[in-house]
Design an enzyme around this catalytic site. Structure first.
Site, short mmCIF file in Angstrom:
data_model
loop_
_atom_site.label_atom_id
_atom_site.label_comp_id
_atom_site.label_asym_id
_atom_site.label_seq_id
_atom_site.Cartn_x
_atom_site.Cartn_y
_atom_site.Cartn_z
N GLY A 68 0.85 -1.18 0.00
CA GLY A 68 0.00 0.00 0.00
C GLY A 68 0.88 1.23 0.00
N GLN A 73 2.51 10.14 1.22
CA GLN A 73 3.85 9.58 1.39
C GLN A 73 4.80 9.97 0.26
OE1 GLN A 73 2.18 5.45 2.26
NE2 GLN A 73 4.01 5.46 3.54
N CYS A 112 5.57 0.35 8.07
CA CYS A 112 5.16 1.49 7.24
C CYS A 112 6.35 1.87 6.37
CB CYS A 112 4.76 2.66 8.14
SG CYS A 112 4.29 4.14 7.23
N LEU A 113 6.10 2.12 5.07
CA LEU A 113 7.19 2.48 4.17
C LEU A 113 7.83 3.82 4.56
CD1 LEU A 113 5.63 1.44 0.74
CD2 LEU A 113 7.44 0.24 2.00
N HIS A 154 -4.81 1.27 7.13
CA HIS A 154 -3.51 1.95 7.29
C HIS A 154 -3.40 3.12 6.30
CE1 HIS A 154 1.06 1.57 7.97
NE2 HIS A 154 0.97 2.40 6.94
N GLU A 155 -3.78 2.86 5.03
CA GLU A 155 -3.67 3.92 4.00
C GLU A 155 -4.66 5.05 4.24
OE1 GLU A 155 -1.07 3.56 2.43
OE2 GLU A 155 -0.83 1.43 2.87
N HIS A 158 -3.24 7.38 6.62
CA HIS A 158 -2.22 8.27 6.04
C HIS A 158 -2.86 9.53 5.48
CE1 HIS A 158 1.76 6.57 6.29
NE2 HIS A 158 1.39 5.40 5.83
ZN LIG Z 1 2.41 3.68 6.15
#
Ligand SMILES: [Zn+2]
Length: 187
Positions: A68, A73, A112-113, A154-155, A158
């Site tokens: 995701g 981000q 998380c990226l 999660h997204e 964000h």
């Molecule tokens: Zn994340």
């Protein structure tokens, strides 16, 4: 299949894929970048620019070994994310709304990226329905189970400037912040 941890797949990569992952991660905002705390605005124009952004985000997500990725981000404050809606289905979702969520929840570790090297326990509904529009503006709706329901939650977070650091336990948060604090290197 690789183990899925929130937004991140945990698997060994060959050197070429690992190099591509690093290049992709360098294009993804990293904590504590201010964009990660901002609330994104609804997408209004479903034009070529939006479709190009969605394509770029899908490629970045795949290269970064994520499942995701939200527009915030990559520093774009629009309500758009890309994610795996199923193992072999990668889609873009604009203006997402979680329209149903199970009362049944589960705590699982999420990565998380934008917060590399950190895994935090987060409680999420196990199943959700999420509605929005695809990159052409068409209305879409997904009924999701874990792990895809977790990724979509999660997204969505964000897009509201909410990170897993805010979703985890006070103890886990304290430990994560200590590990994220830049270290002073002497010598
Ligand atoms: Zn994340």
């Amino acid at each position: 299949m690789a183990e899925i941890e929130g937004q991140v797949k945990d698997e060994e990569l060959d050197p070429e894929r690992e190099a591509r992952r690093r290049v992709a991660l360098a294009q993804i905002r990293q904590y504590p970048d201010a964009a990660l705390k901002m609330v994104a605005r609804p997408v209004e124009e479903f034009d070529d620019d939006l479709r190009r952004l969605a394509e770029r985000m899908k490629q970045l997500m795949v290269d970064a070994n994520g499942i995701g990725l939200a527009a915030t981000q990559v520093g774009v404050l629009q309500r758009l994310f890309v994610f795996h809606a199923a193992e072999d289905e990668i889609v873009a979702l604009a203006n997402p709304e979680i329209v149903e969520r199970s009362e049944v929840t589960r705590v699982d570790d999420e990565g998380c990226l934008s917060i590399q090297g950190v895994l935090l326990p987060v409680e999420r509904s196990t199943t959700i329905a999420i509605a929005g529009r695809d990159e052409t503006g068409a209305e879409v709706r997904y009924e999701l189970e874990e792990p895809y329901s977790r990724v979509a939650q999660h997204e969505t977070d964000h897009l509201d400037g909410v990170l897993i650091l805010e979703r985890t336990t006070p103890d886990a948060r304290r430990e994560a912040l200590a590990s994220l604090r830049p270290r002073i290197v002497l010598g």
